[in-house]
Design a protein around this motif. Structure first.
Motif, PDB file in Angstrom:
ATOM      1  N   UNK A   1      31.456  47.290  38.987  1.00 10.42           N
ATOM      2  CA  UNK A   1      31.613  45.859  39.039  1.00 10.42           C
ATOM      3  C   UNK A   1      33.076  45.555  39.640  1.00 10.42           C
ATOM      4  N   UNK A   2      33.432  44.809  40.645  1.00 14.62           N
ATOM      5  CA  UNK A   2      34.668  44.502  41.268  1.00 14.62           C
ATOM      6  C   UNK A   2      35.368  43.372  40.415  1.00 14.62           C
ATOM      7  N   UNK A   3      36.456  43.600  40.019  1.00 16.44           N
ATOM      8  CA  UNK A   3      37.378  42.598  39.375  1.00 16.44           C
ATOM      9  C   UNK A   3      37.570  41.232  40.287  1.00 16.44           C
ATOM     10  N   UNK A   4      37.478  40.362  39.567  1.00 14.20           N
ATOM     11  CA  UNK A   4      37.599  38.822  40.092  1.00 14.20           C
ATOM     12  C   UNK A   4      39.117  38.736  40.593  1.00 14.20           C
ATOM     13  N   UNK A   5      39.337  38.069  41.719  1.00 12.48           N
ATOM     14  CA  UNK A   5      40.696  37.444  42.076  1.00 12.48           C
ATOM     15  C   UNK A   5      40.888  36.238  41.299  1.00 12.48           C
ATOM     16  N   UNK A   6      39.910  35.543  40.595  1.00 13.03           N
ATOM     17  CA  UNK A   6      40.110  34.188  39.986  1.00 13.03           C
ATOM     18  C   UNK A   6      41.172  34.502  38.701  1.00 13.03           C
ATOM     19  N   UNK A   7      40.973  35.542  38.058  1.00 12.29           N
ATOM     20  CA  UNK A   7      41.729  35.707  36.794  1.00 12.29           C
ATOM     21  C   UNK A   7      43.056  35.768  36.943  1.00 12.29           C
ATOM     22  N   UNK A   8      43.536  36.734  38.020  1.00  7.86           N
ATOM     23  CA  UNK A   8      45.020  36.851  38.308  1.00  7.86           C
ATOM     24  C   UNK A   8      45.614  35.312  38.701  1.00  7.86           C
ATOM     25  N   UNK A   9      45.054  34.573  39.609  1.00  5.95           N
ATOM     26  CA  UNK A   9      45.443  33.345  40.270  1.00  5.95           C
ATOM     27  C   UNK A   9      45.250  32.429  39.203  1.00  5.95           C
ATOM     28  N   UNK A  10      44.312  32.349  38.255  1.00  2.00           N
ATOM     29  CA  UNK A  10      44.448  31.488  37.202  1.00  2.00           C
ATOM     30  C   UNK A  10      45.386  31.652  36.185  1.00  2.00           C
ATOM     31  N   UNK A  11      45.616  32.965  35.930  1.00  2.84           N
ATOM     32  CA  UNK A  11      46.800  33.279  34.948  1.00  2.84           C
ATOM     33  C   UNK A  11      47.965  32.501  35.330  1.00  2.84           C
ATOM     34  N   UNK A  12      48.383  32.856  36.747  1.00  3.30           N
ATOM     35  CA  UNK A  12      49.584  32.371  37.550  1.00  3.30           C
ATOM     36  C   UNK A  12      49.628  30.810  37.590  1.00  3.30           C
ATOM     37  N   UNK A  13      48.327  30.408  37.556  1.00  5.05           N
ATOM     38  CA  UNK A  13      48.397  28.750  37.364  1.00  5.05           C
ATOM     39  C   UNK A  13      48.608  28.371  36.263  1.00  5.05           C
ATOM     40  N   UNK A  14      48.330  28.932  35.112  1.00  2.00           N
ATOM     41  CA  UNK A  14      48.518  28.356  33.692  1.00  2.00           C
ATOM     42  C   UNK A  14      49.920  28.703  33.599  1.00  2.00           C
ATOM     43  N   UNK A  15      50.459  30.031  33.940  1.00  2.01           N
ATOM     44  CA  UNK A  15      52.107  29.977  33.771  1.00  2.01           C
ATOM     45  C   UNK A  15      52.721  28.998  34.614  1.00  2.01           C
ATOM     46  N   UNK A  16      52.438  28.220  35.600  1.00  3.78           N
ATOM     47  CA  UNK A  16      53.043  27.470  36.258  1.00  3.78           C
ATOM     48  C   UNK A  16      53.002  26.094  35.714  1.00  3.78           C
ATOM     49  N   UNK A  17      51.789  25.761  35.188  1.00  2.30           N
ATOM     50  CA  UNK A  17      51.910  24.464  34.454  1.00  2.30           C
ATOM     51  C   UNK A  17      52.459  24.496  33.199  1.00  2.30           C
ATOM     52  N   UNK A  18      52.613  25.418  32.561  1.00  3.79           N
ATOM     53  CA  UNK A  18      53.486  25.695  31.194  1.00  3.79           C
ATOM     54  C   UNK A  18      54.867  25.501  31.506  1.00  3.79           C
ATOM     55  N   UNK A  19      55.302  26.183  32.383  1.00  2.00           N
ATOM     56  CA  UNK A  19      56.672  25.969  32.896  1.00  2.00           C
ATOM     57  C   UNK A  19      57.037  24.664  33.462  1.00  2.00           C
ATOM     58  N   UNK A  20      56.115  23.998  34.321  1.00  2.00           N
ATOM     59  CA  UNK A  20      56.294  22.687  34.702  1.00  2.00           C
ATOM     60  C   UNK A  20      56.426  21.561  33.543  1.00  2.00           C
ATOM     61  N   UNK A  21      55.535  22.025  32.628  1.00  2.00           N
ATOM     62  CA  UNK A  21      55.407  21.071  31.342  1.00  2.00           C
ATOM     63  C   UNK A  21      56.534  21.053  30.558  1.00  2.00           C
TER      64      UNK A  21
END
Length: 69
Positions: A1-21
């Motif tokens: 099974x190949x890893x999904x690219x959505x998890x790292x992108x989602x993690x970076x998005x979450x970190x960006x949202x928390x930083x912005x907040x």
């Protein structure tokens, strides 16, 4: 099974949202600091729980797992 690219992108998005907040909450601290301490507590509790955890992060976490918004 190949890893999904959505998890790292989602993690970076979450970190960006928390930083912005955090930046937004810190910039509003001078205004919020002038009201009654109990109202401050209510504001930070509601704003922190509703904005960060319920509204955007729920959708991002669901997208990370399923790929569907």
């Amino acid at each position: 099974m190949t890893p999904s690219w959505r998890k790292p992108v989602g993690m970076l998005g979450i970190l960006a949202l928390i930083t912005l907040w955090c930046v937004l909450a810190a910039s509003l601290s001078s205004v919020i600091g002038q009201i009654h301490p109990l109202l401050q507590a209510v504001y930070y509790l509601v704003a922190g729980l509703a904005w960060i955890w319920v509204l955007p992060l729920r959708r991002i976490l669901a997208w990370m797992e399923t790929g569907v918004w």
